[in-house]
Structures are given as C-alpha cells and as structure tokens.
Enzyme design. Structure first.
Site, PDB file in Angstrom:
ATOM      1  N   CYS A  87      10.071  -7.714  -3.003  1.00 31.44           N
ATOM      2  CA  CYS A  87       8.848  -7.658  -2.193  1.00 31.44           C
ATOM      3  C   CYS A  87       9.077  -7.960  -0.723  1.00 31.44           C
ATOM      4  O   CYS A  87       8.567  -7.241   0.153  1.00 31.44           O
ATOM      5  CB  CYS A  87       7.764  -8.566  -2.774  1.00 31.44           C
ATOM      6  N   ASP A 139       0.698  -2.561  -0.711  1.00 29.09           N
ATOM      7  CA  ASP A 139       1.804  -3.254  -1.371  1.00 29.09           C
ATOM      8  C   ASP A 139       2.773  -2.228  -1.945  1.00 29.09           C
ATOM      9  O   ASP A 139       2.460  -1.531  -2.910  1.00 29.09           O
ATOM     10  CB  ASP A 139       1.262  -4.150  -2.488  1.00 29.09           C
ATOM     11  N   HIS A 159       4.998 -14.116  -3.428  1.00 31.18           N
ATOM     12  CA  HIS A 159       4.972 -12.673  -3.190  1.00 31.18           C
ATOM     13  C   HIS A 159       4.459 -12.443  -1.775  1.00 31.18           C
ATOM     14  O   HIS A 159       3.686 -13.241  -1.242  1.00 31.18           O
ATOM     15  CB  HIS A 159       4.060 -11.980  -4.203  1.00 31.18           C
TER      16      HIS A 159
END
Length: 249
Positions: free
Chosen positions: A62, A111, A99
């Site tokens: 991420c 995302d 995250h």
C-alpha cells in the site's frame, strides 16, 4: 521522475478521468510483496517509489503503490492527500498507519494499494450505496471524525481523513517489512486486476477470481511460478526467493 513515462507504464493519458487512471493502474501495477522477501528496502520517498514502479516495472504494497500514485496524480494537477487507515480484523480495527489510502479533491477515496478492493473512486461524503465493479461499497461515520468503509456489508477499514505525509507511515511500513507477525512476511504474493477478473499468485497457489463466475485455484511448480511472475505480473526473477518469516503449517 517523468509523468509521461508513468502514464506509459499504466497505459493511460494525462487527461483521462480519475476512474480510468485508477483502473489502468490496478491492471498494470501489481500489488506484490516480493521486495520484502528479496530483502530489498524501498524508502518511502517519491523518487524511490516512482523509480520502482516506472523504471523497474515492479509493484509493491500500500505505501508504495498509493505513494507512487499520489505523486502521479499531483503531477497531473489533482488535489491529492495521503490518509491513514486501520484495517478491519476479527478483533476490531488495527493500528493507525496500518494502511495508507488517498483522498482526491477533498472527498474522494482512491486506493490502488489494498489488493482486492474497489476498482473505482468512492465518495466519502455519500452515505448511500456505491455500486462498483467489485461490489457495493458504503461509507459510514465513525467516532472522532473517522469513516468506516464497507464492501458488500463487510467492514474493510476505518479512514482518518486528516492529511499525512509519507514519513508518517515509515514506522508501520518497517513493521510490515520485518515483523514475523506481519501478514506480508510469511509468504510471497502478487495480485493484479484484469479487464474481467483478479489474478493472484499466493505462495505456490495461482488463483483467478472472475467478476462473474467461480474462483479457480491450482498449484504451480517452481518453474511455473517464475513463468507466472514474468508473464502475468511482469516481474522477472532469477529464482523464487524464500519467505522472510515462513509460518509453520
């Protein structure tokens, strides 16, 4: 650092709408943790992240994927900020910074670094159901100004919309790269979107999850894994690296 080269990497144009840029990124740049098992540290700095994605043709997890995409969106003129999220677990939500997501234009969640998730942007101001190629997403108010994002009724993560810097995520990124209890150090993983499915190589298991249809799974030999990394994910390896902290079965 060249936005034109980045756009070529994902097969997009500078004037593409946000949902197209997002989809092209998800299809071209895999969510993968191989650098962890190759013992290859990638600093959380824009030049290193962009170099990995564009020049080396790799993906990441991420912090790397959303970090690099934030740089691209900024270069294209989008108003983008990084935000912290706590991932939903059976025991509640995880730690702050577990995250990193992106907020574009002050209220749109983007995302490209959560693996299987929304393919398009989500409106953080809406409390209505938001249909997406992956399913139906909802946003709900949570304590202290945070927001809960759910997918088909199942909580995914809790977002703190306050702006963060890349440096804010360094401690959790280090933990995810090194801890024996991190979900990323136990086995190798590569996953990306296709126009009709998501394909994943988890350890020696190749998994295909079509948008509409049954999931399939098969075991690959070491040679087949290397070929899959190369042909499906664009990652050329001389050998499959051993897991950093393999779990006992």
């Amino acid at each position: 650092m060249d936005a034109t080269a980045y756009l070529a990497r994902i097969g997009a144009d500078a004037d593409d709408p946000l949902e197209v840029l997002m989809a092209r990124h998800l299809e071209a740049v895999p969510f993968e943790n191989l650098s962890i098992h190759e013992r290859d540290h990638v600093p959380l700095e824009d030049p290193a992240l962009v170099e990995k994605v564009v020049d080396r043709g790799r993906g990441g997890f991420c912090y790397e994927l959303n970090g690099a995409f934030a740089w691209l969106l900024g270069e294209l003129g989008w108003d983008v900020t990084r935000c912290s999220a706590r991932v939903a677990t059976p025991d509640g939500f995880s730690f702050p910074g577990d995250h990193m997501g992106l907020i574009v234009g002050g209220g749109t969640l983007v995302d490209v670094g959560f693996g299987r998730f929304a393919v398009g942007p989500l409106d953080l101001h809406s409390r209505d159901e938001q249909p997406d190629r992956a399913g139906v997403f909802t946003v709900a108010d949570a304590p202290d100004g945070e927001l809960d994002v759910s997918w088909d009724g199942k909580p995914q993560y809790r977002v703190d919309p306050r702006e963060r810097s890349l440096a804010d995520f360094v401690p959790m990124a280090w933990w995810h790269r090194t801890s024996p209890t991190s979900p990323f150090t136990a086995s190798l993983l590569a996953s990306r979107l296709t126009p009709t499915a998501r394909v994943t190589l988890s350890g020696d298991q190749f998994i295909e999850t079509p948008d509409d249809g049954e999931r399939t799974q098969r075991t690959l030999s070491t040679d087949e894994q290397l070929a899959t990394y190369r042909d499906v994910f664009g990652i050329a390896l001389g050998a499959v690296p051993p897991a950093l902290h393999p779990r006992e079965s």
